[in-house]
Design an enzyme around this catalytic site. Structure first.
Site, PDB file in Angstrom:
ATOM      1  N   LYS A  77      10.907 -11.110  -1.492  1.00 38.01           N
ATOM      2  CA  LYS A  77      10.910 -12.291  -0.625  1.00 38.01           C
ATOM      3  C   LYS A  77      10.772 -13.559  -1.467  1.00 38.01           C
ATOM      4  CE  LYS A  77       9.223  -9.508   3.163  1.00 38.01           C
ATOM      5  NZ  LYS A  77       8.097  -9.034   3.982  1.00 38.01           N
ATOM      6  N   GLN A 118       1.843 -10.153   4.899  1.00 39.90           N
ATOM      7  CA  GLN A 118       2.538  -8.890   4.624  1.00 39.90           C
ATOM      8  C   GLN A 118       1.774  -7.704   5.231  1.00 39.90           C
ATOM      9  OE1 GLN A 118       5.612  -8.448   3.032  1.00 39.90           O
ATOM     10  NE2 GLN A 118       5.371  -6.315   3.645  1.00 39.90           N
ATOM     11  N   ASP A 168       7.730 -14.222  10.448  1.00 35.59           N
ATOM     12  CA  ASP A 168       8.227 -12.883  10.783  1.00 35.59           C
ATOM     13  C   ASP A 168       8.656 -12.740  12.239  1.00 35.59           C
ATOM     14  OD1 ASP A 168       8.401 -11.135   8.620  1.00 35.59           O
ATOM     15  OD2 ASP A 168       6.213 -10.947   8.505  1.00 35.59           O
TER      16      ASP A 168
END
Ligand code: NAD
Length: 279
Positions: free
Chosen positions: A51, A95, A118
């Site tokens: 990422k 995460q 997200d």
């Protein structure tokens, strides 16, 4: 059988986003993503690195918070509150999976819906359901982009999703439904899964079991999207699908299918959040 090249499609998306980031900079906005990694799960560390690489590629500034596995929930909540307040941070990614002592639902809910990189926040899932603009969960959004790129019509098609997780299966089903598919969601309690799957014109597999979905589950001519990622004993990656008889007309490879699309959609959410910050 045509392989659906997620690497190629994602690179095109990243190229476009690079231009959007340049536009932001002209308006004095420096798109910035805060990435929080708790603990030392090796797979998560690789995901975070990928990422960060994608951020560098499109010009998004990434701020990394690598925290020890014994970080307490209070510390994380304080960090999230601080990042929510900071005008120079446009998107926040926590995460997953988190160490077992941390409550992911509570922590995800503490990220402001506007900065939810997200697309997992309850408010944003609600907006997806209601078809209102919101950051979208990246994996299913990436699948939708792949279907679009390969000009696969969804309206009226039988779409079967295997898996009902909050991050893949459920939002995937909503997106296919919003695109006018006739959607069936299957899961571990579904009876005669192969027969249900064989109805599918579009089969999205997010079952999380290496090579479980064989040709027996696939109608000849179907479009098959393999979301699964598994590392085999020989170190290579494989997906949830093993279509050795070649029933699928279109199939996503693993690696190089849904994975890079997921990261591209994360970048898109960050750029959109940065743009929205100026509104
Ligand atoms: P999950 O474990 O949360 O969900 C799996 C789902 O599959 C569950 O809803 C369960 O009911 C269903 N299931 C399990 N066994 C089944 C069976 N025998 N028959 C029918 N249904 C069954 O997993 P997830 O987070 O949704 O991820 C699924 C897979 O996708 C994993 O391999 C994961 O690593 C991968 N993944 C990939 C990406 C990517 O970017 N490519 C992103 C997220 C997840």
């Amino acid at each position: 059988m045509q392989m659906m090249d997620g690497k190629l499609v994602s690179e095109e998306i990243l190229e476009k986003l690079k231009l959007d980031v340049e536009d932001c900079r002209k308006q004095d906005i420096d798109p910035t993503l805060a990435v929080i990694l708790v603990g030392d799960d090796p797979a998560s560390a690789i995901y975070v690195k990928n990422k960060e690489k994608a951020c560098a590629k499109v010009g998004i500034t990434s701020l990394a918070y690598r925290l020890p596995a014994d970080t307490q929930e209070r510390e994380l909540l304080d960090l999230l509150a601080d990042l929510n307040e900071r005008p120079d941070v446009h998107a926040i990614l926590l995460q997953l999976p988190l160490p077992a002592h941390l409550n992911s639902d509570r922590l995800l809910a503490a990220i402001s819906a506007e900065k939810d990189a997200d697309g997992f926040h309850a408010a944003n899932i609600g907006k997806l359901l209601l078809q209102q603009p919101a950051p979208l969960p990246c994996t299913p959004a990436g699948v939708m982009e792949l279907l679009k790129y390969y000009q696969i019509d969804i309206a009226g098609k039988e779409c079967v999703v295997i898996g009902r997780s909050n991050i893949v299966g459920k939002p995937m089903a909503l997106m296919l439904l919003n695109a006018h598919g006739t959607v069936t969601v299957t899961h571990s309690k579904t009876r005669d899964l192969p027969a249900v799957c064989r109805r599918a014109d579009i089969l999205v597999v997010a079952v999380g079991k290496a090579k479980m979905i064989t040709s027996d589950y696939i109608k000849p001519g179907a479009v098959v999207i393999d979301v699964g990622i598994h590392r085999m004993e020989n170190g290579k990656l494989c997906g949830d699908v093993d279509d050795s008889e070649g029933h699928a007309a279109y199939l996503t490879p693993v690696p190089g299918g849904v994975g890079p699309m997921t990261i591209a959609m994360l970048m898109k959410n960050c750029v959109t959040a940065a743009r929205n910050s100026a509104l």
